[in-house]
Write an enzyme that holds these catalytic residues in place. Structure first.
Site, PDB file in Angstrom:
ATOM      1  N   LYS A  11       2.948  -7.280 -13.791  1.00  0.00           N
ATOM      2  CA  LYS A  11       1.781  -7.902 -13.162  1.00  0.00           C
ATOM      3  C   LYS A  11       1.447  -9.271 -13.772  1.00  0.00           C
ATOM      4  O   LYS A  11       1.962  -9.632 -14.833  1.00  0.00           O
ATOM      5  CB  LYS A  11       0.593  -6.952 -13.273  1.00  0.00           C
ATOM      6  CG  LYS A  11       0.781  -5.671 -12.459  1.00  0.00           C
ATOM      7  CD  LYS A  11      -0.444  -4.778 -12.578  1.00  0.00           C
ATOM      8  CE  LYS A  11      -0.325  -3.537 -11.719  1.00  0.00           C
ATOM      9  NZ  LYS A  11      -1.538  -2.697 -11.826  1.00  0.00           N
ATOM     10  N   PHE A  59     -12.788  -1.394  -5.680  1.00  0.00           N
ATOM     11  CA  PHE A  59     -11.961  -2.275  -6.511  1.00  0.00           C
ATOM     12  C   PHE A  59     -10.922  -3.073  -5.720  1.00  0.00           C
ATOM     13  O   PHE A  59     -10.214  -3.910  -6.288  1.00  0.00           O
ATOM     14  CB  PHE A  59     -11.247  -1.467  -7.607  1.00  0.00           C
ATOM     15  CG  PHE A  59     -10.295  -0.422  -7.077  1.00  0.00           C
ATOM     16  CD1 PHE A  59      -8.994  -0.747  -6.728  1.00  0.00           C
ATOM     17  CD2 PHE A  59     -10.715   0.896  -6.925  1.00  0.00           C
ATOM     18  CE1 PHE A  59      -8.114   0.217  -6.241  1.00  0.00           C
ATOM     19  CE2 PHE A  59      -9.848   1.870  -6.450  1.00  0.00           C
ATOM     20  CZ  PHE A  59      -8.542   1.528  -6.104  1.00  0.00           C
ATOM     21  N   ARG A  87       7.061   6.292 -15.257  1.00  0.00           N
ATOM     22  CA  ARG A  87       5.615   6.527 -15.356  1.00  0.00           C
ATOM     23  C   ARG A  87       5.237   6.927 -16.786  1.00  0.00           C
ATOM     24  O   ARG A  87       4.192   6.517 -17.288  1.00  0.00           O
ATOM     25  CB  ARG A  87       5.164   7.560 -14.330  1.00  0.00           C
ATOM     26  CG  ARG A  87       5.293   6.998 -12.893  1.00  0.00           C
ATOM     27  CD  ARG A  87       4.599   7.820 -11.863  1.00  0.00           C
ATOM     28  NE  ARG A  87       3.165   7.840 -12.021  1.00  0.00           N
ATOM     29  CZ  ARG A  87       2.332   6.851 -11.711  1.00  0.00           C
ATOM     30  NH1 ARG A  87       2.799   5.704 -11.242  1.00  0.00           N
ATOM     31  NH2 ARG A  87       1.032   6.986 -11.868  1.00  0.00           N
ATOM     32  N   THR A  93      -3.096   4.666 -16.529  1.00  0.00           N
ATOM     33  CA  THR A  93      -3.648   3.425 -15.996  1.00  0.00           C
ATOM     34  C   THR A  93      -4.621   2.778 -16.971  1.00  0.00           C
ATOM     35  O   THR A  93      -4.602   1.569 -17.176  1.00  0.00           O
ATOM     36  CB  THR A  93      -4.346   3.696 -14.643  1.00  0.00           C
ATOM     37  OG1 THR A  93      -3.395   4.306 -13.758  1.00  0.00           O
ATOM     38  CG2 THR A  93      -4.869   2.419 -14.028  1.00  0.00           C
ATOM     39  N   ARG A 104       1.507   0.271 -21.393  1.00  0.00           N
ATOM     40  CA  ARG A 104       0.093  -0.074 -21.239  1.00  0.00           C
ATOM     41  C   ARG A 104      -0.653  -0.011 -22.567  1.00  0.00           C
ATOM     42  O   ARG A 104      -1.540  -0.824 -22.812  1.00  0.00           O
ATOM     43  CB  ARG A 104      -0.551   0.807 -20.174  1.00  0.00           C
ATOM     44  CG  ARG A 104      -0.073   0.426 -18.772  1.00  0.00           C
ATOM     45  CD  ARG A 104      -0.647   1.317 -17.715  1.00  0.00           C
ATOM     46  NE  ARG A 104      -0.324   0.842 -16.379  1.00  0.00           N
ATOM     47  CZ  ARG A 104      -0.191   1.633 -15.329  1.00  0.00           C
ATOM     48  NH1 ARG A 104      -0.343   2.945 -15.452  1.00  0.00           N
ATOM     49  NH2 ARG A 104       0.085   1.130 -14.148  1.00  0.00           N
ATOM     50  N   ASN A 114      -3.661  -4.234 -16.431  1.00  0.00           N
ATOM     51  CA  ASN A 114      -2.881  -3.198 -17.116  1.00  0.00           C
ATOM     52  C   ASN A 114      -1.369  -3.441 -17.112  1.00  0.00           C
ATOM     53  O   ASN A 114      -0.587  -2.542 -17.372  1.00  0.00           O
ATOM     54  CB  ASN A 114      -3.230  -1.813 -16.578  1.00  0.00           C
ATOM     55  CG  ASN A 114      -2.852  -1.617 -15.128  1.00  0.00           C
ATOM     56  OD1 ASN A 114      -2.166  -2.437 -14.535  1.00  0.00           O
ATOM     57  ND2 ASN A 114      -3.302  -0.523 -14.546  1.00  0.00           N
ATOM     58  N   HIS A 117       3.064  -1.833 -12.881  1.00  0.00           N
ATOM     59  CA  HIS A 117       2.882  -0.858 -11.794  1.00  0.00           C
ATOM     60  C   HIS A 117       4.188  -0.097 -11.650  1.00  0.00           C
ATOM     61  O   HIS A 117       5.271  -0.657 -11.840  1.00  0.00           O
ATOM     62  CB  HIS A 117       2.574  -1.579 -10.475  1.00  0.00           C
ATOM     63  CG  HIS A 117       2.751  -0.693  -9.267  1.00  0.00           C
ATOM     64  ND1 HIS A 117       1.752   0.114  -8.786  1.00  0.00           N
ATOM     65  CD2 HIS A 117       3.838  -0.473  -8.469  1.00  0.00           C
ATOM     66  CE1 HIS A 117       2.211   0.794  -7.736  1.00  0.00           C
ATOM     67  NE2 HIS A 117       3.463   0.450  -7.523  1.00  0.00           N
TER      68      HIS A 117
END
EC number: 2.7.4.6
Length: 144
Positions: A11, A59, A87, A93, A104, A114, A117
């Site tokens: 991100k 959000f 994951r 998250t 993270r 964070n 994804h």
């Protein structure tokens, strides 16, 4: 051994902090392979379409604004049980709840920023991969 694919995004906050290489190293160190990748600056329409399942949630607008705030790296990962394994590598998250040593936990600034994804299911992975890649952009690599 079932080889599967998942979709991943590095991100804007992580790209801005030059963490692409560090994140890729962690992915590859666990035996997952990057089989497609590109850097993009998402348009508002692309971000809204990608996150359409969240439209109407409080959000949503902030998420779209964040995802269009700078370049992202989108990639397809391949490997055994790669959806679950990626994951686990990402962590929860909320970075405050993410396992120590997860991406993270180590790189996220906040729940909003964070850093990464990853698809949450085979169905999501297929949809998300197809959103950004055509099949001939994906280059499977032979296992070692």
């Amino acid at each position: 051994m079932t080889i599967e694919r998942t979709f991943s995004i590095v991100k804007p906050d992580a790209v801005k902090r030059n963490l692409i290489g560090a994140i890729y190293r962690r992915i590859e160190k666990t035996g997952m392979q990057v089989v497609a990748a590109k850097m993009l600056s998402l348009t508002k329409e692309q971000a809204q379409g990608f996150y359409a399942e969240h439209e109407g949630k409080e959000f949503f607008d902030a998420l779209v604004e964040y995802m269009t705030s700078g370049p992202v790296m989108v990639q397809v990962l391949e490997g055994e049980s790669v959806i679950t394994r990626y994951r686990e590598l990402m962590g929860k998250t909320n970075p405050d709840e993410a396992a120590c040593g997860s991406l993270r936990s180590d790189y996220a600034i906040s729940m909003r920023y964070n850093s990464v994804h990853g698809s949450d299911s085979p169905e999501s992975a297929a949809r998300e991969i197809a959103y950004f890649f055509v099949e001939d952009e994906i280059c499977p690599r032979p296992a070692e």
